[in-house]
Design an enzyme around this catalytic site. Structure first.
Site, PDB file in Angstrom:
ATOM      1  N   TRP A 155      -1.966  -3.871   4.430  1.00  0.00           N
ATOM      2  CA  TRP A 155      -1.262  -3.802   3.101  1.00  0.00           C
ATOM      3  C   TRP A 155      -2.102  -3.043   2.390  1.00  0.00           C
ATOM      4  CZ3 TRP A 155      -5.663  -4.831  -0.016  1.00  0.00           C
ATOM      5  CH2 TRP A 155      -6.617  -5.578   0.421  1.00  0.00           C
ATOM      6  N   CYS A 156      -3.238  -2.103   2.662  1.00  0.00           N
ATOM      7  CA  CYS A 156      -4.307  -1.590   1.911  1.00  0.00           C
ATOM      8  C   CYS A 156      -3.417  -0.016   1.573  1.00  0.00           C
ATOM      9  CB  CYS A 156      -5.474  -1.152   2.384  1.00  0.00           C
ATOM     10  SG  CYS A 156      -6.716   0.131   1.772  1.00  0.00           S
ATOM     11  N   TYR A 157      -3.610   0.339   0.584  1.00  0.00           N
ATOM     12  CA  TYR A 157      -2.846   1.891   0.272  1.00  0.00           C
ATOM     13  C   TYR A 157      -3.762   2.712   0.920  1.00  0.00           C
ATOM     14  CZ  TYR A 157      -2.058   6.082  -2.568  1.00  0.00           C
ATOM     15  OH  TYR A 157      -1.704   7.335  -2.788  1.00  0.00           O
ATOM     16  N   SER A 184     -10.052  -0.550  -0.684  1.00  0.00           N
ATOM     17  CA  SER A 184      -9.255  -1.593  -1.254  1.00  0.00           C
ATOM     18  C   SER A 184     -10.095  -2.937  -0.910  1.00  0.00           C
ATOM     19  CB  SER A 184      -7.700  -1.641  -0.825  1.00  0.00           C
ATOM     20  OG  SER A 184      -7.223  -0.587  -1.147  1.00  0.00           O
TER      21      SER A 184
END
Length: 486
Positions: free
Chosen positions: A169-171, A320
Site C-alpha cells: 500500500w506504500c506509495y 511511509s
C-alpha cells in the site's frame, strides 16, 4: 571645672547601701526565672535575625522578545526506532525546525531501556531525488521473495544480501519496485548465483511477514537493508548488526551501489564493474541500521519565549509509515526549561524560596506506556501541556551587590489522543507573561540590638513589678496573721 558632687547629681542609677536592702527567696526565684526568660527571648531574637527574610512579587516578565528558552530533555522510547526518530520544534510565530541533530543525541535501547551500543548517528534526513525510474516499461521480478522460513538460509549463503522491506500500500514502495526488480535482474546476470554468488537482492512483504519485519526493526517503508554474512550477530541479545541504504532509487544508482558493495568481496571469477559514463560521484548513503526497536533521545533545543511545540515522532521524506505500528510510549528521565543550575545555586534558591522551588522538573520519572496489543491504544498520540513560570531570585552577596538566579517551573497535564496521522509525543509549552521575583530583605543590626535591650529591660522591669507585688502581698498576709491589720 564641674565638681564631683555636681556630676553625681545627674546620676540616673542612684545606689542604695547594701545593708539597707534585704534578699528574699521569692526575689531569688523571680531573678532566676527572669534570667532564663532573658536567655530564651535572646535566642529567639538571634534566630530571627539570622533567618533569611524574603519578599515575593509578581511582575511582568522582563525578558525581551529576542531571548530564547532552553529545553533540556532525556526521553526513552522503547518502541520507536532511532532510524526515523525526529525531534521537531515549532511556535506560534511560524518558526519550524525539523529533525534537529546538532544538539540531540540518540542511543538504541532494549525494552528494559538499557543502551545496546554507542551513540546512533542517523545523519541528516536524506533528500532522495530519484525514487524510481522515470520511464515506465515492462519488467519481470528479479529479486527473491524472502520469508521467515528462508531468510536465514539466504543470509548464510550469500556474502551480500540486500533486502527491500516494503508494503504493497506504500506509495514509495511502489515507486521503487520497477527499478528494484531491474537492478536485481542485472545483478543476477553479472553475478550468477550458481557461478559467482557474491550478492543477492531480495524483498520482504511486511504485510505478510510482520514478525520478520519487526525482528529487523522495520518501521518505515521501503527500508533497504544490507546484510553481510558473518556480521549479523544474533548472540548479542538478538541484536542485528547491518546497514541501511538511503541513496537514490533509480536503476542506475542502485546498480552502482550494489557494485560498490560487491567490490571488496573475494571472488573466484573476475567481473567487470559498472562504468559510470557520466563521471559523477555516486553517494551510496549507507549508515548503520538500528540495533533495536527502541531509542533514547537526549539533548537540548533553543526555542523562542512564545507558545510552541516540541514533537518527537517518526519522520522521513522518502518513507511511509503504518500509524497502527508506531508506538510512542515513553519514559521521561528529564524535561526542564532554562539553564541548568549547579547544586550550589540550586541550594541557594531553595534557601531563599523554599515554597517556590521544587517543581522545575515535574515530568522527571514519569512513564507514559500504551499497550499496542489493545486496539484502543492504537494510533495513540501522547500530548503534554506545560505552562511555564519564570522565578528570579535575588541573592544578596553584600550590602550593595545582588546575584540573580533564574529558575523555570511548570505545571504538566498529559492526555492520550487518537489520530489518523502518525502517532507522536507532543510537548506543548506556554511561557507565562508574568514572573515571580523573590528578593532577600536585609535585617538591620541596630534593630537587633534594640530588640535585645528591650528584652533585657522589659523582663527586668516586669520581674521587678512581680517581685514588689509578691513582697507586699506576703507582708500583708503576715500582718493579718498577727492581728495588726486593725
Amino acid at each position: 571645672m564641674i565638681s564631683a558632687s555636681k556630676l553625681k547629681s545627674v546620676d540616673f542609677y542612684r545606689k542604695i547601701p547594701r545593708d539597707l536592702t534585704e534578699a528574699s527567696l521569692s526575689g531569688a526565684g523571680l531573678s532566676i526565672m527572669a534570667a532564663f526568660s532573658m536567655m530564651f527571648l535572646f535566642g529567639m531574637e538571634l534566630n530571627s535575625y539570622l533567618t533569611v527574610s524574603t519578599s515575593t512579587f509578581i511582575i511582568v516578565d522582563k525578558s525581551t522578545d529576542a531571548e530564547f528558552l532552553r529545553i533540556d530533555f532525556n526521553i526513552s522510547f522503547p518502541a520507536l526506532s532511532c532510524e526515523f526518530a525526529s525531534v521537531d520544534v515549532s511556535d506560534v510565530l511560524g518558526t519550524s525546525r525539523l529533525n534537529i541533530t546538532k544538539t540531540v543525541r540518540r542511543f538504541s535501547i532494549d525494552p528494559n531501556l538499557i543502551a545496546t551500543g554507542s551513540e546512533f548517528h542517523p545523519g541528516p534526513v536524506p533528500k532522495i531525488n530519484r525514487h524510481g525510474d522515470d520511464i515506465e516499461e515492462e519488467y519481470a521480478d528479479g529479486s527473491v521473495s524472502l520469508t521467515a522460513d528462508n531468510f536465514e538460509k539466504f543470509a548464510r549463503q550469500y556474502p551480500i544480501l540486500v533486502v527491500n522491506f516494503y508494503a504493497p500500500w506504500c506509495y514509495w514502495s511502489n515507486r521503487l519496485k520497477p527499478s528494484w526488480e531491474r537492478t536485481a535482474k542485472i545483478m543476477r546476470e553479472r553475478y550468477d548465483p550458481e557461478m559467482d554468488g557474491r550478492i543477492l537482492l531480495g524483498k520482504v512483504d511486511c504485510t505478510e511477514e510482520g514478525g520478520l519485519c519487526r525482528r529487523h526493526h522495520i518501521q518505515g517503508y521501503p527500508s533497504i537493508r544490507i546484510f553481510r554474512r558473518g556480521s549479523d550477530v544474533k548472540e548479542n541479545h538478538g541484536h542485528h548488526d547491518h546497514e541501511s541504504y538511503y541513496g537514490e532509487r533509480d536503476t542506475e544508482s542502485l546498480v552502482v551501489a550494489m557494485e560498490i558493495l560487491v567490490a571488496p568481496v573475494p571472488r573466484e571469477f573476475h567481473k567487470q564493474a559498472l562504468d559510470d559514463k557520466s563521471g559523477q560521484t555516486i553517494d551510496t548513503s549507507k549508515r548503520p541500521a538500528p540495533l533495536t526497536s527502541g531509542c533514547r533521545i537526549e539533548g537540548f533545543v533553543r526555542v523562542k519565549k512564545v507558545p510552541g511545540n516540541l514533537v518527537i515522532s517518526a519522520h522521513s521524506g522518502a518513507h511511509s509509515f503504518d500509524p497502527s505500528q508506531i508506538n510512542v510510549s515513553h519514559v521521561i528521565s528529564q524535561f526542564s526549561f532554562g539553564k541548568q543550575l549547579s547544586p550550589q545555586m540550586l541550594s541557594e534558591v531553595k534557601r531563599l524560596s523554599p515554597f517556590v522551588g521544587g517543581s522545575h522538573d515535574r515530568l522527571t520519572g514519569r512513564s507514559y506506556i500504551t499497550n499496542h496489543a489493545d486496539d484502543v491504544n492504537a494510533n495513540a498520540t501522547i500530548e503534554h501541556y506545560l505552562q511555564i513560570v519564570k522565578t528570579e531570585t535575588a541573592s544578596r552577596k553584600s550590602s550593595r551587590e545582588f546575584k540573580l538566579l533564574e529558575e523555570y517551573e511548570y505545571t504538566a497535564h498529559s492526555s492520550l489522543v487518537h489520530s489518523l496521522h502518525i502517532p507522536a509525543a507532543k510537548f506543548h509549552f506556554e511561557p507565562s507573561p508574568m514572573q515571580v521575583f523573590v528578593t532577600e530583605v536585609p535585617k538591620s543590626f541596630s534593630h537587633f540590638i534594640t530588640n535585645v535591650c528591650a528584652i533585657i529591660g522589659g523582663v527586668f522591669t516586669v520581674a521587678g513589678i512581680l517581685d514588689s507585688i509578691l513582697h507586699n502581698t506576703i507582708r500583708l498576709m503576715r500582718k493579718v496573721e498577727l492581728g495588726k491589720q486593725f
